[in-house]
Design an enzyme around this catalytic site. Structure first.
Site, PDB file in Angstrom:
ATOM      1  N   HIS A 121      -0.852 -30.536 -13.238  1.00 48.98           N
ATOM      2  CA  HIS A 121      -1.079 -30.189 -11.839  1.00 48.98           C
ATOM      3  C   HIS A 121      -2.269 -30.986 -11.318  1.00 48.98           C
ATOM      4  O   HIS A 121      -2.982 -31.632 -12.098  1.00 48.98           O
ATOM      5  CB  HIS A 121      -1.310 -28.678 -11.676  1.00 48.98           C
ATOM      6  CG  HIS A 121      -2.526 -28.157 -12.355  1.00 48.98           C
ATOM      7  ND1 HIS A 121      -2.480 -27.405 -13.515  1.00 48.98           N
ATOM      8  CD2 HIS A 121      -3.843 -28.285 -12.055  1.00 48.98           C
ATOM      9  CE1 HIS A 121      -3.701 -27.087 -13.878  1.00 48.98           C
ATOM     10  NE2 HIS A 121      -4.560 -27.611 -13.024  1.00 48.98           N
TER      11      HIS A 121
HETATM   12  P1  TYD Z   1      -3.456 -23.174 -15.354  1.00 45.99           P
HETATM   13  O1  TYD Z   1      -4.616 -23.602 -14.518  1.00 45.99           O
HETATM   14  O2  TYD Z   1      -2.096 -23.590 -14.913  1.00 45.99           O
HETATM   15  O3  TYD Z   1      -3.700 -23.601 -16.872  1.00 45.99           O
HETATM   16  P2  TYD Z   1      -3.555 -25.054 -17.574  1.00 45.99           P
HETATM   17  O4  TYD Z   1      -3.865 -26.085 -16.548  1.00 45.99           O
HETATM   18  O5  TYD Z   1      -4.544 -25.040 -18.692  1.00 45.99           O
HETATM   19  O6  TYD Z   1      -2.167 -25.201 -18.103  1.00 45.99           O
HETATM   20  O7  TYD Z   1      -3.509 -21.590 -15.481  1.00 45.99           O
HETATM   21  C1  TYD Z   1      -2.691 -20.887 -16.381  1.00 45.99           C
HETATM   22  C2  TYD Z   1      -2.561 -19.472 -15.871  1.00 45.99           C
HETATM   23  O8  TYD Z   1      -3.833 -18.828 -15.838  1.00 45.99           O
HETATM   24  C3  TYD Z   1      -2.003 -19.383 -14.467  1.00 45.99           C
HETATM   25  O9  TYD Z   1      -1.115 -18.279 -14.405  1.00 45.99           O
HETATM   26  C4  TYD Z   1      -3.185 -19.099 -13.602  1.00 45.99           C
HETATM   27  C5  TYD Z   1      -4.118 -18.355 -14.529  1.00 45.99           C
HETATM   28  N1  TYD Z   1      -5.548 -18.636 -14.234  1.00 45.99           N
HETATM   29  C6  TYD Z   1      -6.328 -17.631 -13.697  1.00 45.99           C
HETATM   30  O10 TYD Z   1      -5.871 -16.501 -13.430  1.00 45.99           O
HETATM   31  N2  TYD Z   1      -7.644 -17.888 -13.440  1.00 45.99           N
HETATM   32  C7  TYD Z   1      -8.199 -19.102 -13.689  1.00 45.99           C
HETATM   33  O11 TYD Z   1      -9.415 -19.307 -13.433  1.00 45.99           O
HETATM   34  C8  TYD Z   1      -7.373 -20.136 -14.246  1.00 45.99           C
HETATM   35  C9  TYD Z   1      -7.929 -21.496 -14.561  1.00 45.99           C
HETATM   36  C10 TYD Z   1      -6.041 -19.849 -14.508  1.00 45.99           C
END
Ligand code: TYD
Length: 141
Positions: free
Chosen positions: A56
């Site tokens: 993303h």
């Molecule tokens: P995501 O940012 O997509 O993780 P990565 O980039 O490591 O794959 O987040 C994964 C999940 O966690 C998504 O459902 C959103 C949640 N999340 C939160 O609730 N709070 C946060 O601060 C972050 C970074 C993610």
């Protein structure tokens, strides 16, 4: 410290190594970290060798990513150029400005990742589709 617009830069942190008594590493707002930190999150227990995270970009959020233990591979893409960085030193991080598509993979089992961010979590700041990312870049160069 100059930070190229929309291109991730390496952040080298100061560390004080006390031999067998450990290593202390420090980062400060608007010094090594080119923003004010509002949120910190970390990722561990990476038991799936084939895990792929990230995939993303953010519209406004600024982040800095560190590998505190173990290693992983970070791909960063600003829409013009893609780079791959092996993250394996706890005192060397990467500044992720807004509008950078990033992917994390090849995690070692002991990998611990820490991210510091300029704002609270907001799902609406995410761009989770690569074509949307390219469109967003055209609209917001
Ligand atoms: P995501 O940012 O997509 O993780 P990565 O980039 O490591 O794959 O987040 C994964 C999940 O966690 C998504 O459902 C959103 C949640 N999340 C939160 O609730 N709070 C946060 O601060 C972050 C970074 C993610």
């Amino acid at each position: 410290m100059p930070h190229e617009k929309n291109f991730p830069n390496l952040i080298k942190l100061k560390y004080i190594h006390d031999g067998v008594d450990g290593c202390l590493t420090v980062m400060e707002n608007h010094r090594e970290i080119p923003f004010s930190i509002k949120r910190v999150y970390y990722i561990n227990k990476l038991k799936n060798k084939h895990a792929v995270r990230g995939m993303h970009a953010h519209k406004k959020l600024k982040q800095a990513i560190f590998c505190l233990q173990g290693s992983f591979s970070l791909s960063i893409d600003n829409g013009l150029e893609e780079r791959r960085i092996k993250m394996h030193k706890s005192h060397v991080g990467v500044y992720l400005p807004p509008k950078v598509w990033h992917v994390m993979r090849r995690f070692s089992e002991d990998c611990v990742i820490m991210v510091v961010a300029s704002d609270f979590y907001r799902e609406r700041d995410y761009i989770r589709d690569y074509n949307e990312f390219k469109k967003y870049l055209k609209k917001h160069p």
